[in-house]
Design a protein around this motif. Structure first.
Motif, PDB file in Angstrom:
ATOM      1  N   GLY A 167       0.877  -0.995   0.022  1.00  0.00           N
ATOM      2  CA  GLY A 167       0.204  -0.055  -0.129  1.00  0.00           C
ATOM      3  C   GLY A 167       0.727   1.340   0.024  1.00  0.00           C
ATOM      4  N   THR A 168       0.139   2.319   0.154  1.00  0.00           N
ATOM      5  CA  THR A 168       0.958   3.492   0.111  1.00  0.00           C
ATOM      6  C   THR A 168       1.209   4.206   1.550  1.00  0.00           C
ATOM      7  OG1 THR A 168      -1.038   5.060  -0.274  1.00  0.00           O
ATOM      8  CG2 THR A 168       0.444   4.239  -2.272  1.00  0.00           C
ATOM      9  N   PHE A 169       0.235   3.759   2.488  1.00  0.00           N
ATOM     10  CA  PHE A 169       0.093   4.144   3.840  1.00  0.00           C
ATOM     11  C   PHE A 169       0.499   5.316   4.253  1.00  0.00           C
ATOM     12  CE2 PHE A 169       1.367  -0.372   3.208  1.00  0.00           C
ATOM     13  CZ  PHE A 169       0.038  -0.984   3.884  1.00  0.00           C
ATOM     14  N   ASP A 170      -0.370   6.330   3.470  1.00  0.00           N
ATOM     15  CA  ASP A 170      -0.263   7.771   3.439  1.00  0.00           C
ATOM     16  C   ASP A 170      -1.441   8.471   4.197  1.00  0.00           C
ATOM     17  OD1 ASP A 170       1.059  10.259   2.836  1.00  0.00           O
ATOM     18  OD2 ASP A 170       0.112  10.453   0.899  1.00  0.00           O
ATOM     19  N   PRO A 171      -1.694   8.234   5.282  1.00  0.00           N
ATOM     20  CA  PRO A 171      -0.665   7.714   6.336  1.00  0.00           C
ATOM     21  C   PRO A 171      -1.353   6.112   6.709  1.00  0.00           C
ATOM     22  CG  PRO A 171      -2.319   9.138   7.522  1.00  0.00           C
ATOM     23  CD  PRO A 171      -2.456   9.099   6.086  1.00  0.00           C
ATOM     24  N   ILE A 172      -0.607   5.558   7.489  1.00  0.00           N
ATOM     25  CA  ILE A 172      -0.951   4.144   8.083  1.00  0.00           C
ATOM     26  C   ILE A 172      -2.280   4.576   8.927  1.00  0.00           C
ATOM     27  CG2 ILE A 172       0.632   4.017   9.781  1.00  0.00           C
ATOM     28  CD1 ILE A 172       0.464   0.994   9.425  1.00  0.00           C
ATOM     29  N   THR A 173      -3.166   4.078   8.904  1.00  0.00           N
ATOM     30  CA  THR A 173      -4.459   4.297   9.900  1.00  0.00           C
ATOM     31  C   THR A 173      -4.785   3.147  10.709  1.00  0.00           C
ATOM     32  OG1 THR A 173      -5.923   3.182   8.434  1.00  0.00           O
ATOM     33  CG2 THR A 173      -5.303   5.497   7.900  1.00  0.00           C
ATOM     34  N   LEU A 174      -5.484   3.294  11.477  1.00  0.00           N
ATOM     35  CA  LEU A 174      -6.237   2.340  12.402  1.00  0.00           C
ATOM     36  C   LEU A 174      -6.873   1.112  11.704  1.00  0.00           C
ATOM     37  CD1 LEU A 174      -7.811   4.570  15.502  1.00  0.00           C
ATOM     38  CD2 LEU A 174      -5.151   3.277  15.265  1.00  0.00           C
ATOM     39  N   GLY A 175      -7.238   1.581  10.560  1.00  0.00           N
ATOM     40  CA  GLY A 175      -7.972   0.410   9.751  1.00  0.00           C
ATOM     41  C   GLY A 175      -6.704  -0.468   9.331  1.00  0.00           C
ATOM     42  N   ALA A 231       6.212  12.232   3.644  1.00  0.00           N
ATOM     43  CA  ALA A 231       7.482  11.711   3.135  1.00  0.00           C
ATOM     44  C   ALA A 231       7.551  10.227   3.415  1.00  0.00           C
ATOM     45  CB  ALA A 231       8.364  12.525   3.706  1.00  0.00           C
ATOM     46  N   LEU A 232       8.113   9.409   2.366  1.00  0.00           N
ATOM     47  CA  LEU A 232       8.476   8.220   2.567  1.00  0.00           C
ATOM     48  C   LEU A 232       9.027   7.811   3.869  1.00  0.00           C
ATOM     49  CD1 LEU A 232       8.419   5.255   1.224  1.00  0.00           C
ATOM     50  CD2 LEU A 232      10.483   5.858   0.092  1.00  0.00           C
ATOM     51  N   MET A 259       7.560   5.377   6.739  1.00  0.00           N
ATOM     52  CA  MET A 259       8.312   4.093   7.332  1.00  0.00           C
ATOM     53  C   MET A 259       8.654   4.269   8.724  1.00  0.00           C
ATOM     54  SD  MET A 259      11.089   3.401   4.114  1.00  0.00           S
ATOM     55  CE  MET A 259      11.768   1.852   4.712  1.00  0.00           C
ATOM     56  N   ALA A 260       9.024   5.384   9.264  1.00  0.00           N
ATOM     57  CA  ALA A 260       9.491   5.406  10.533  1.00  0.00           C
ATOM     58  C   ALA A 260       8.139   5.187  11.454  1.00  0.00           C
ATOM     59  CB  ALA A 260      10.058   6.840  11.006  1.00  0.00           C
ATOM     60  N   TRP A 261       6.945   5.720  11.018  1.00  0.00           N
ATOM     61  CA  TRP A 261       5.667   5.432  11.741  1.00  0.00           C
ATOM     62  C   TRP A 261       5.446   3.927  12.116  1.00  0.00           C
ATOM     63  CZ3 TRP A 261       2.831   9.547   8.534  1.00  0.00           C
ATOM     64  CH2 TRP A 261       3.093  10.665   9.153  1.00  0.00           C
ATOM     65  N   THR A 273      10.163  -0.620   1.051  1.00  0.00           N
ATOM     66  CA  THR A 273       9.756  -0.041  -0.084  1.00  0.00           C
ATOM     67  C   THR A 273       9.947  -0.750  -1.388  1.00  0.00           C
ATOM     68  OG1 THR A 273      11.731   1.463  -0.610  1.00  0.00           O
ATOM     69  CG2 THR A 273      10.043   2.405   1.204  1.00  0.00           C
ATOM     70  N   TYR A 274       8.960  -0.396  -2.458  1.00  0.00           N
ATOM     71  CA  TYR A 274       9.425  -1.072  -3.537  1.00  0.00           C
ATOM     72  C   TYR A 274       8.412  -0.460  -4.726  1.00  0.00           C
ATOM     73  CZ  TYR A 274       4.735  -3.037  -3.885  1.00  0.00           C
ATOM     74  OH  TYR A 274       3.019  -3.145  -3.722  1.00  0.00           O
ATOM     75  N   SER A 275       8.928  -0.590  -5.922  1.00  0.00           N
ATOM     76  CA  SER A 275       8.290  -0.083  -7.145  1.00  0.00           C
ATOM     77  C   SER A 275       8.110  -1.345  -8.014  1.00  0.00           C
ATOM     78  CB  SER A 275       9.078   1.062  -7.771  1.00  0.00           C
ATOM     79  OG  SER A 275      10.406   0.705  -8.058  1.00  0.00           O
ATOM     80  N   GLY A 276       7.219  -1.143  -9.066  1.00  0.00           N
ATOM     81  CA  GLY A 276       6.911  -2.040  -9.946  1.00  0.00           C
ATOM     82  C   GLY A 276       6.078  -3.049  -9.660  1.00  0.00           C
ATOM     83  N   LEU A 277       6.049  -4.178 -10.208  1.00  0.00           N
ATOM     84  CA  LEU A 277       4.764  -5.133  -9.878  1.00  0.00           C
ATOM     85  C   LEU A 277       4.928  -5.937  -8.360  1.00  0.00           C
ATOM     86  CD1 LEU A 277       4.619  -7.120 -13.155  1.00  0.00           C
ATOM     87  CD2 LEU A 277       3.065  -5.322 -12.487  1.00  0.00           C
ATOM     88  N   THR A 278       3.801  -5.905  -7.878  1.00  0.00           N
ATOM     89  CA  THR A 278       3.547  -6.379  -6.311  1.00  0.00           C
ATOM     90  C   THR A 278       4.340  -7.773  -6.339  1.00  0.00           C
ATOM     91  OG1 THR A 278       1.801  -4.680  -5.787  1.00  0.00           O
ATOM     92  CG2 THR A 278       2.250  -6.718  -4.534  1.00  0.00           C
ATOM     93  N   VAL A 279       3.871  -8.540  -7.367  1.00  0.00           N
ATOM     94  CA  VAL A 279       4.162 -10.059  -7.617  1.00  0.00           C
ATOM     95  C   VAL A 279       5.747 -10.205  -7.544  1.00  0.00           C
ATOM     96  CG1 VAL A 279       1.901 -10.878  -8.083  1.00  0.00           C
ATOM     97  CG2 VAL A 279       3.673  -9.949  -9.830  1.00  0.00           C
ATOM     98  N   ASP A 280       6.250  -9.267  -8.253  1.00  0.00           N
ATOM     99  CA  ASP A 280       7.685  -9.321  -8.202  1.00  0.00           C
ATOM    100  C   ASP A 280       8.331  -9.016  -7.039  1.00  0.00           C
ATOM    101  OD1 ASP A 280       7.617  -9.894 -11.170  1.00  0.00           O
ATOM    102  OD2 ASP A 280       8.009  -7.857 -11.807  1.00  0.00           O
ATOM    103  N   PHE A 281       7.866  -8.144  -6.230  1.00  0.00           N
ATOM    104  CA  PHE A 281       8.614  -7.857  -5.173  1.00  0.00           C
ATOM    105  C   PHE A 281       8.237  -8.674  -4.081  1.00  0.00           C
ATOM    106  CE2 PHE A 281       8.345  -5.386  -0.714  1.00  0.00           C
ATOM    107  CZ  PHE A 281       9.871  -5.024  -0.800  1.00  0.00           C
TER     108      PHE A 281
END
Length: 158
Positions: A8-16, A46-47, A51-53, A68-76
């Motif tokens: 996800g982007t987690f911008d920001p990470i939530t209680l959900g 910021a990324l 990450m720190a949170w 962190t990653y970019s590209g296809l999720t399955v590749d990661f």
């Protein structure tokens, strides 16, 4: 070892998000929270902050990592040796969208399964997009965010 990626982007990470992660930890030996970097999106936070949170929230649980990653999720997933992708579902609309992505991922890379967990009812309306809007316009976001994020945003309040 059962490794799962929660992308996800987690911008920001939530209680959900944390609700889904916390309940999924009983299912997996290792959980990687993968912050996807998408050149088409401009995040509010910021990324490094995101990450720190996440690291702060899960500092006492060695099963949780953040990357962190970019590209296809399955590749990661392959890079992590993760056989599972975790997705949180808030509504039937989420399910339809996420199922289409899961079907595509399965076609592109057999052997990687998507696991859906529904959010608990009190978090089913929380979306990072809505939280950002409330925050942007000076509203109270304390009902939606983990303590580490609330502490972090105090220092960057616009």
């Amino acid at each position: 070892m059962r490794t799962c990626l929660f992308p996800g982007t987690f911008d920001p990470i939530t209680l959900g998000h944390t609700d889904v992660i916390d309940r999924a930890l009983d299912l997996f030996d290792r959980m990687v929270i993968g912050i996807g970097v998408n050149s088409n999106k401009t995040p509010m936070f910021a990324l490094e902050e995101r990450m720190a949170w996440i690291r702060e929230i899960y500092k006492d649980d060695p099963r949780v990592e953040v990357a962190t990653y970019s590209g296809l999720t399955v590749d990661f997933c392959k890079k992590l040796d993760a056989r599972f992708i975790l997705r949180g579902i808030r509504s039937i609309g989420d399910f339809e969208y996420e199922k289409a992505i899961a079907d595509m991922n399965r076609t592109v890379s057999t052997g990687i399964e998507t696991i859906f967990l529904t959010t608990v009812p009190q978090y089913s309306s929380i979306a990072s997009t809505l939280v950002r809007d409330i925050y942007r316009y000076g509203g109270d976001v304390s009902s939606f965010l983990p303590a580490a994020v609330l502490e972090g945003i105090k220092h960057i309040k616009q």
